[in-house]
Design a protein around this motif. Structure first.
Motif, mmCIF file in Angstrom:
data_model
loop_
_atom_site.group_PDB
_atom_site.id
_atom_site.type_symbol
_atom_site.label_atom_id
_atom_site.label_comp_id
_atom_site.label_asym_id
_atom_site.label_seq_id
_atom_site.Cartn_x
_atom_site.Cartn_y
_atom_site.Cartn_z
ATOM 1 N N PHE A 204 0.824 -1.201 0.000
ATOM 2 C CA PHE A 204 0.000 0.000 0.000
ATOM 3 C C PHE A 204 0.863 1.258 0.000
ATOM 4 N N SER A 205 0.356 2.305 -0.669
ATOM 5 C CA SER A 205 0.956 3.626 -0.520
ATOM 6 C C SER A 205 -0.081 4.663 -0.918
ATOM 7 N N GLY A 206 0.194 5.918 -0.573
ATOM 8 C CA GLY A 206 -0.689 7.014 -0.950
ATOM 9 C C GLY A 206 -2.091 6.867 -0.366
ATOM 10 N N VAL A 207 -3.091 7.308 -1.121
ATOM 11 C CA VAL A 207 -4.471 7.301 -0.637
ATOM 12 C C VAL A 207 -4.992 5.895 -0.332
ATOM 13 N N PRO A 208 -4.716 4.885 -1.187
ATOM 14 C CA PRO A 208 -5.209 3.541 -0.846
ATOM 15 C C PRO A 208 -4.652 3.034 0.479
ATOM 16 N N GLN A 209 -3.441 3.491 0.827
ATOM 17 C CA GLN A 209 -2.913 3.122 2.146
ATOM 18 C C GLN A 209 -3.795 3.706 3.241
ATOM 19 N N GLY A 210 -4.349 4.874 2.963
ATOM 20 C CA GLY A 210 -5.279 5.481 3.918
ATOM 21 C C GLY A 210 -6.543 4.664 4.085
ATOM 22 N N THR A 211 -7.123 4.191 2.985
ATOM 23 C CA THR A 211 -8.348 3.383 3.125
ATOM 24 C C THR A 211 -8.032 2.067 3.814
ATOM 25 N N ALA A 212 -6.897 1.453 3.440
ATOM 26 C CA ALA A 212 -6.513 0.200 4.096
ATOM 27 C C ALA A 212 -6.274 0.440 5.588
ATOM 28 N N ASN A 213 -5.634 1.566 5.892
ATOM 29 C CA ASN A 213 -5.350 1.943 7.284
ATOM 30 C C ASN A 213 -6.634 1.963 8.105
ATOM 31 N N TRP A 214 -7.687 2.566 7.569
ATOM 32 C CA TRP A 214 -8.921 2.687 8.367
ATOM 33 C C TRP A 214 -9.789 1.459 8.301
ATOM 34 N N TRP A 215 -9.648 0.692 7.224
ATOM 35 C CA TRP A 215 -10.252 -0.645 7.233
ATOM 36 C C TRP A 215 -9.678 -1.416 8.427
ATOM 37 N N TYR A 216 -8.354 -1.334 8.575
ATOM 38 C CA TYR A 216 -7.681 -2.086 9.627
ATOM 39 C C TYR A 216 -8.018 -1.554 11.027
ATOM 40 N N ALA A 217 -7.801 -0.248 11.212
ATOM 41 C CA ALA A 217 -7.899 0.305 12.569
ATOM 42 C C ALA A 217 -9.304 0.118 13.129
ATOM 43 N N HIS A 218 -10.304 0.326 12.277
ATOM 44 C CA HIS A 218 -11.664 0.177 12.767
ATOM 45 C C HIS A 218 -11.984 -1.278 13.060
#
Lengths: 502, 198
Positions: A204-218
């Protein structure tokens, strides 16, 4: 599986005066080492996490305090606080409580003790490495994933060892029926490692890393921290009250809707951000759908407790767990509502979100963990707590602490949000207006920390079996005859005096 | 297959599906996106500065995402002339989108406050240029040394008298502070080409 007589199930014995049967003592003893070690480790991380939280919070009152020390700067202490609390305190507490419940509900001695001991060792090493790593400047600065990779090189194997122990125990189960708590625990023990391994993939990098990040954290919150909390609530509320859970059908409905809905909800953290709109919209829709499992669980728990609220006066376990279960309803409904675009426009980027996350991880998960530990440790250690006054102090400091914390940051956050939407309000004016609420945060955080110190002291005493053996189960007040009809209900750990049944 | 296996595998499949939809598909969708004008690969110094930004956790108070037209007041606040686009982030790993605005958004800070003296003084002591700020000071990114010992290649930071070091000492920026400034200056939202406006 369709057992027509819920009262005969393992969750509760409605036969008044029946004694805890022999298998329970055998099973409880089998969990002693790993469960006590997980809970003790968790509590050590709770204390470290509390200290880090206080440093971070007081920095807002004293921004020029400890600025020469790079490792104590806010941007390092804050993620260190989050990671010690999530991966140290609540995860290890959840595994400790879950391990005990797992053996109890499968009616079989715990298997794989050696695996669990290894897991505890690896996990604590990983936490030490990760926490020092963040403070020393090796943070990855991805929220909820700040610990350097090397820490996860210890923690992921530790989790997989827990999975192995759970599967070995499951294979030897003596229970015909799998109570709903087993469903939640079994699912969580698969979800947790999957989440962590999936998010650590270097793709992951950039914006998709952000969506993956919040998929994970939540999902770490919803699929790893929440299920053990619900499993404990489903077990301890009926157990202490002494009646079966209100509806088995509702409990299945709640499980499957949680499993299907929760994991889609995370990207509402990027409402108004640069992520593709469809991803955000999907997450908002599923966040709203989360009302189904939450209301189902709330109704089920409420209908189980209704008519027995007076027992909250006496039982520490019940009081903490019911506080946590009610907070679960509150935090989840709040979560559904705040995912909507307008309310995100106001509250996103403010302290309101911090209040919400503490309502979840603290008022729900942590309070249920405290209540569960008050029930489990006497049975595991064959010793009593002995001090209702200190347990009461623990309850009121943490309960009032988190209440004040949530109220202050919610109000302060909403004000901050509306001010941010008004370009005529200067930014430093917003900073100034936020200050009073952050002072309340520091004070309530101090209150909660006092509670944690009391709790750690009580835990140390029961593990070391220090002092004279306390007399009988520990209640807040003298219990009238017949309040808790089930022997071995709340707080008792004694060998049964009557012949064993079951 | 036993009922037990069905419960746990079903629960597992549910999560695998959302992982595909929320993590893998956006990666696929955005894998061919073009960088926006002014978005370039980081130089060595900029990357070093970005490491300092990550290490010190600037992200916990500063977002890097300007909200689009009609959503919030970011553009009215002067935080950028357009909303942020996925193409602004193609070289960002780890992403630093952020979730808090205890401090202002920084995605256009390079346009908003390009002064190196201001930025360095603000890092050394935020309250020296921004009274009432609660941002931490970062004195460890600077050296305080006697004026006579400053080499010509070194950058001296002017500090307002209240916070200036005493006597004939001055504040000198370290390589890390200068790199962090270089990184901050990469954060600019340039106008989009006409075909990217849609």
């Amino acid at each position: 599986m369709s057992d027509p007589t819920p009262s005969s199930l393992s969750v509760s014995t409605t036969d008044p005066g029946s004694a805890p049967p022999a298998w329970r003592r055998v099973v409880d003893r089998s969990t002693r080492g790993p469960v006590a070690a997980f809970i003790a480790s968790a509590t050590a991380w709770l204390l470290i996490g509390s200290l880090l939280a206080l440093i971070a919070s007081f920095k807002f009152q004293f921004p020029d305090w400890w600025t020469e020390q790079a490792w104590l700067t806010f941007g390092r202490v804050r993620p260190a606080h989050l990671n010690t609390m999530i991966y140290g305190w609540i995860s290890m507490a959840g595994v400790g409580i879950g391990t005990w419940l797992w053996a109890r509900l499968l009616k079989t001695p715990l298997r794989g003790q050696g695996l669990l001991w290894t897991s505890i060792g690896l996990w604590n090493v990983g936490m030490v490495v990760g926490t020092i790593g963040i403070l020393a400047g090796y943070s990855r600065a991805i929220e909820w994933l700040e610990m350097p990779y090397v820490a996860f090189a210890f923690i992921v194997p530790a989790l997989l060892l827990v999975v192995a122990s759970f599967l070995l125990t499951l294979r030897e189960r003596n229970a015909q029926h799998l109570y709903i708590s087993v469903w939640y625990l079994g699912a969580a023990i698969l979800w947790g490692p999957f989440l962590i391994i999936a998010i650590l993939l270097p793709i992951f990098s950039g914006v998709p890393q952000g969506t993956a990040n919040w998929w994970y954290a939540h999902n770490i919150l919803g699929l790893w921290i929440t299920p053990p909390g619900l499993a404990a609530a489903y077990y301890f509320i009926p157990k202490v009250i002494g009646r079966p859970v209100y509806s088995y059908h509702l409990s299945y409905l709640g499980f499957w809707t949680l499993a299907l809905f929760y994991n889609w909800a995370g990207v509402h953290h990027l409402v108004g951000g640069p992520a593709p709109q469809w991803v955000v919209t999907v997450s908002i829709a599923f966040s709203a759908m989360m009302m189904v499992p939450v209301i189902v669980v709330a109704v089920n728990h409420h209908m189980t407790v209704v008519g027995h609220f007076e027992k909250l006066k006496y039982s520490p376990t019940l009081r903490f767990v019911v506080f946590g279960a009610m907070s679960y309803t509150a935090v989840s409904l709040q979560g559904s509502l705040q995912s909507f675009r307008y309310w995100q426009e106001v509250t996103h980027f403010t302290h309101y979100t911090i209040a919400h996350s503490h309502l979840g991880v603290y008022a729900f998960a942590t309070m249920i963990a405290f209540g569960s530990i008050y029930y489990i440790m006497p049975r595991v250690m064959d010793w009593e707590w002995g001090s209702p006054r200190l347990i009461s102090l623990h309850f009121w400091t943490t309960g009032l602490g988190v209440g004040a914390y949530f109220t202050a940051l919610t109000i302060g956050g909403v004000i901050q949000g509306f001010q941010l939407l008004d370009p005529d309000v200067a930014f430093l004016k917003i900073v100034e207006d936020t200050q009073p609420w952050l002072i309340v945060r520091s004070v309530s955080g101090t209150l909660m920390t006092v509670g944690h110190i009391v709790f750690a002291y009580l835990l140390a005493r029961i593990i070391l079996k220090s002092g004279a053996r306390p007399d009988g189960p520990t209640y807040f007040h003298p219990v009238p005859e017949g309040t808790f009809q089930v022997a071995g209900g709340d707080g008792t750990s004694r060998a049964p005096a009557t012949p064993e049944t079951d | 297959m036993t009922r037990t296996a069905l419960i746990f595998l079903g629960a597992f499949a549910a999560v695998a599906m959302s992982f595909t939809a929320l993590s893998l598909l956006p990666s696929l969708q955005l894998s061919t996106i073009e960088p926006t004008p002014g978005t370039n690969e980081y130089t060595y110094d900029e990357q070093l500065g970005r490491q300092v930004y990550i290490r010190e956790g600037c992200m916990y108070c500063h977002s890097q995402q300007v909200r689009p037209d009609g959503f919030g007041a970011d553009q009215a606040r002067g935080w950028g002339d357009r909303g942020s686009r996925p193409g602004d982030y193609v070289y960002d790993d780890p992403h630093q989108l952020g979730t808090m605005r205890t401090g202002p958004d920084l995605h256009d800070i390079g346009n908003r406050q390009p002064s190196r003296d201001w930025q360095l003084a603000h890092l050394y002591q935020p309250r020296s240029v921004s009274p009432g700020s609660v941002m931490p000071a970062y004195p460890y990114l600077f050296e305080v040394k006697r004026k006579a010992n400053v080499r010509p290649s070194e950058v001296t930071v002017p500090i307002s008298s209240k916070y200036a070091p005493p006597g004939d000492s001055v504040v000198v920026a370290t390589q890390e502070a200068l790199a962090l400034y270089d990184y901050l200056m990469t954060l600019k939202l340039e106008p989009l080409d006409s075909d990217q406006n849609g």
